[in-house]
Design an enzyme around this catalytic site. Structure first.
Site, PDB file in Angstrom:
ATOM      1  N   TYR A 183       0.739  -1.281  -0.067  1.00  0.00           N
ATOM      2  CA  TYR A 183       0.131   0.074  -0.043  1.00  0.00           C
ATOM      3  C   TYR A 183       1.040   1.269  -0.031  1.00  0.00           C
ATOM      4  CZ  TYR A 183       0.659   1.002   4.857  1.00  0.00           C
ATOM      5  OH  TYR A 183       1.316   1.558   6.166  1.00  0.00           O
ATOM      6  N   CYS A 184       0.379   2.336  -0.461  1.00  0.00           N
ATOM      7  CA  CYS A 184       0.870   3.725  -0.432  1.00  0.00           C
ATOM      8  C   CYS A 184       0.037   4.696   0.184  1.00  0.00           C
ATOM      9  CB  CYS A 184       1.613   4.107  -1.613  1.00  0.00           C
ATOM     10  SG  CYS A 184       0.402   4.101  -3.092  1.00  0.00           S
ATOM     11  N   MET A 185       0.003   5.804  -0.596  1.00  0.00           N
ATOM     12  CA  MET A 185      -1.298   6.864  -0.194  1.00  0.00           C
ATOM     13  C   MET A 185      -2.365   6.567  -0.961  1.00  0.00           C
ATOM     14  SD  MET A 185      -1.300   8.941   2.092  1.00  0.00           S
ATOM     15  CE  MET A 185      -2.236  10.264   2.775  1.00  0.00           C
ATOM     16  N   PHE A 188      -3.536   4.096   1.904  1.00  0.00           N
ATOM     17  CA  PHE A 188      -3.649   4.702   3.182  1.00  0.00           C
ATOM     18  C   PHE A 188      -4.809   5.610   3.486  1.00  0.00           C
ATOM     19  CE2 PHE A 188      -3.027   7.471   6.848  1.00  0.00           C
ATOM     20  CZ  PHE A 188      -2.805   6.495   7.589  1.00  0.00           C
TER      21      PHE A 188
END
Length: 179
Positions: free
Chosen positions: A142-144, A171
């Protein structure tokens, strides 16, 4: 292989006596591709007489997009499983600013391939306090918003990790739904 065709074109002049040799070079490329079962389509441009090669990637199993992506509920359950590795591919300053998903480790996108590919098991465990994942370990990236995590997932798949998944909402979705 296309580079080889360019070399042939540069080395051999375009006079009519060399056209046969240039064509033979292209034929050898075809034979080489066929020998290794690489599907391709050859087209000849009339001005250069060099092949334009389109290589088509073929898969033995149809990939289901739903198997490659996960949602909030799936990730929430995964945070409680020690067998699943959740990797945050954001930069450390983003984690300080926004927070992180519980039980995740931070491996910035630029480090994903070296860490998963060449880092020793001992070094991985020392740095991340978890065993290095095996090729069948479930890994959730996952990232933003889900874009960088998709690139990290592709890197992991290219390294041979068969169970790499992408949290599409990442996120941003986590922060909204976990309030």
């Amino acid at each position: 292989m296309l580079a080889l065709a360019r070399v042939i074109r540069r080395i051999l002049p375009s006079s009519s006596s060399c056209q046969t040799i240039r064509a033979a070079g292209a034929t050898n490329i075809k034979k080489c591709l066929k020998r290794f079962n690489i599907p391709c389509i050859f087209r000849y441009a009339p001005s250069s007489h060099l092949p334009s090669i389109n290589i088509v990637r073929s898969y033995s199993v149809q990939v289901n997009l739903e198997d490659l992506t996960v949602d909030y509920d799936y990730v929430k359950k995964a945070t409680e499983k020690s067998s699943t590795l959740i990797i945050d591919v954001r930069e450390p300053h983003e984690i300080v600013e926004h927070g992180k998903i519980p039980n995740s480790v931070n491996i910035p996108l630029g480090n994903v391939s070296p860490v998963l590919g060449t880092m020793t098991d001992k070094d991985f465990e020392e740095v991340y306090k978890r065993p290095k994942p095996a090729e069948d370990t479930e890994i959730i990236f996952y990232c933003m918003i889900g874009k960088r995590s998709g690139m990290a997932q592709q890197n992991a798949i290219n390294l041979g990790f068969k169970n790499a998944k992408n949290y599409l909402g990442s996120f941003t979705d986590w922060a909204i739904k976990s309030q």
